[in-house]
Design an enzyme around this catalytic site. Structure first.
Site, PDB file in Angstrom:
ATOM      1  N   THR A   1     -22.663 -20.147   0.940  1.00  9.67           N
ATOM      2  CA  THR A   1     -22.806 -20.056  -0.678  1.00  9.67           C
ATOM      3  C   THR A   1     -21.174 -19.778  -0.953  1.00  9.67           C
ATOM      4  OG1 THR A   1     -24.734 -19.019  -0.598  1.00  9.67           O
ATOM      5  CG2 THR A   1     -23.640 -19.099  -2.550  1.00  9.67           C
ATOM      6  N   ASP A   2     -20.453 -18.823  -0.795  1.00 15.17           N
ATOM      7  CA  ASP A   2     -18.882 -18.817  -0.958  1.00 15.17           C
ATOM      8  C   ASP A   2     -18.323 -20.155  -0.735  1.00 15.17           C
ATOM      9  OD1 ASP A   2     -18.859 -16.128  -1.789  1.00 15.17           O
ATOM     10  OD2 ASP A   2     -18.443 -15.387   0.223  1.00 15.17           O
ATOM     11  N   LEU A   3     -18.691 -20.728   0.505  1.00 17.14           N
ATOM     12  CA  LEU A   3     -17.778 -22.119   0.684  1.00 17.14           C
ATOM     13  C   LEU A   3     -18.334 -23.198  -0.162  1.00 17.14           C
ATOM     14  CD1 LEU A   3     -18.210 -21.925   4.639  1.00 17.14           C
ATOM     15  CD2 LEU A   3     -16.179 -21.146   3.155  1.00 17.14           C
TER      16      LEU A   3
ATOM     17  N   ASP B   1     -21.976 -13.072  -1.041  1.00 16.90           N
ATOM     18  CA  ASP B   1     -22.546 -14.268  -0.485  1.00 16.90           C
ATOM     19  C   ASP B   1     -23.774 -13.969  -0.143  1.00 16.90           C
ATOM     20  OD1 ASP B   1     -22.366 -17.183   0.944  1.00 16.90           O
ATOM     21  OD2 ASP B   1     -23.495 -15.690   1.965  1.00 16.90           O
TER      22      ASP B   1
END
Length: 449
Positions: A219-221, A191
């Site tokens: 960004t991962d989420l 991320d």
């Protein structure tokens, strides 16, 4: 044939049946909801009831995606390494301490945060028998989500080209840092690296300070959200065509997409970007955090009317007609002057006093709370966003609840995050029909845990 079949008063998407263990093609049929309900708690009234997901992900983006699918009723089978499990099982402290006598530090808070409503099987697919189990599960599943580097699963015969022959109706979602194509396809993409490379870090931080990462792995989420949304859309498409497909999701693409209006501004203006603004807004004034006598308060005068509301609440109605501030365009030009004047006033009272003054005025405002304050916030609690859950190894723990409220269905925490391999025997026995002797033999060989 109709795309929907009526079960009671509720229409359900008709799903292609999985192939048998011998992989012979079968006609369309509807999976029995009672089986899914028994496997993953009471999911019978949830929109994804009857959908089975093979979760070959770890860390955050993938598990966040499959947790959303689980919240909505899917039976999520989490594949974990038989000894170490998901990487995040070791990402602590803090840990929820074991209360059942198990040894070790406990279950990591990180892991607990993104793995509710799933079943865990400890499985080594470096062993041929492990690959056979995966293939048999593929034949039973609607969706597979994985987050390995492109091409990595081909050596285990778990790439899309292979498994789509086992189950042509399978929705196969691949989450990677930079996607299945392009010059960076083989680069690992955490991320924070993608935040840096794809513009987010450059626009985050104080005006004259260095670039900083966002406080959570956003960004991962967002990638997990995009993937879950795409999986559900693909399921709808499959109901029409009967065909599965491969979904290629990249953190880099999702980060570029979520630059949103900032990216649009750069494309239109041709400029690099607007830089870092801290809590302020590049094109709206006043719109930032201001110091109070004991903390901070965020004020959002998003248009001329709301700016007037703020002036009156500050006891400065004369600022409304001041030629330096009469429209947002001139307020932006005189940003520093106006923001200093406002902060001179906000510093005269505590945050709580300002919250009471502004209550009901119609202008957006907020205290800046820490996370513990947020989790104990009266509105957060009233919205049922924190739940007590009984964990099989750690006893009563608190967890963040699923956020969206439905008028009929009731998504929530049906199952606590599983311990490593908690459901191995159940999945192999009930889903694949293996005998206790077969399961025990596989365990003795180190194939399963």
């Amino acid at each position: 044939m109709s795309r929907f079949v009526s079960v009671g008063a509720r229409p359900l998407l008709q799903c292609p049946a999985r192939k048998t263990a011998s992989y012979n093609t079968m006609n369309w049929s509807l999976r029995k909801l009672a089986t899914a309900g028994a496997a993953s708690g009471d999911a019978s009234n949830l929109p994804l009831a009857g959908i089975k997901v093979l979760d070959m992900t770890r860390v955050l983006a993938g598990p966040y995606c499959t947790q959303i699918l689980g919240d909505l009723g899917a039976d999520v089978i989490k594949i974990e390494h038989p000894t170490r499990g998901d990487d995040t099982r070791a990402w602590g402290p803090p840990y929820a301490q074991y209360t059942n006598g198990d040894s070790g530090p406990g279950e990591s808070a990180y892991y607990l945060g993104v793995n509710r409503n799933k079943r865990s099987i400890g499985l080594s697919f470096q062993h041929p028998a492990g690959v056979d189990i995966l293939h048999r599960l593929v034949a039973e599943c609607d969706v597979l989500v994985e987050n390995y580097l492109p091409g990595s699963l081909a050596k285990y015969a778990m790439d899309y080209d292979t498994v789509s022959k086992i189950n042509p109706a399978l929705i196969y979602a691949s989450i990677t840092g930079y996607g299945q194509t392009g010059p960076y396809r083989n680069r690992a993409g955490y991320d924070v690296m993608v935040e840096a490379e794809m513009g987010l870090m450059h626009i985050t931080g104080e005006r004259d300070g260095p670039p900083v990462k966002v406080g959570v792995a956003v960004t991962d989420l967002t990638t997990g959200l995009y993937t879950s949304n795409s999986v559900m859309a693909a399921l709808l498409g499959r109901a029409r065509t009967g065909k599965g497909q491969h979904i290629d999701v990249a953190l880099s693409d999702c980060q570029v997409a979520t630059l949103a209006n900032i990216a649009s501004s750069c494309l239109i203006s041709g400029k690099k970007d607007s830089g870092r603004w801290g809590t302020a807004h590049p094109s709206i004034v006043p719109y930032k955090a201001f110091k109070t006598a004991d903390g901070d308060i965020l004020l959002g005068g998003g248009n001329d009317r709301l700016y007037g509301v703020l002036c009156n609440k500050l006891g400065k109605p004369e600022w409304i007609t001041d030629e330096r501030f009469v429209t947002n365009a001139v307020r932006v030009k005189h940003r520093d002057t106006l923001e200093e004047l406002i902060e001179n006033e906000t510093r005269q009272k505590t945050t709580q006093e300002w919250l009471e003054i502004l209550e009901g005025c119609g202008m957006p405002y907020a205290a800046i709370n820490d996370v513990q304050g947020t989790l104990n916030h009266e509105h957060v609690l009233a919205r049922d966003m924190v739940k007590k859950v009984e964990h099989p190894a750690c006893g009563t723990i608190k967890m963040v609840n699923t956020p969206v409220k439905w008028s009929d269905s009731k998504p929530g925490i049906r199952m606590p995050p599983p311990t490593l391999g908690q459901h191995t025997d159940e999945i192999l026995g009930e889903t694949l029909g293996m005998s206790k002797g077969e399961v025990e033999s596989l365990r003795n060989e180190g194939v399963i845990a």
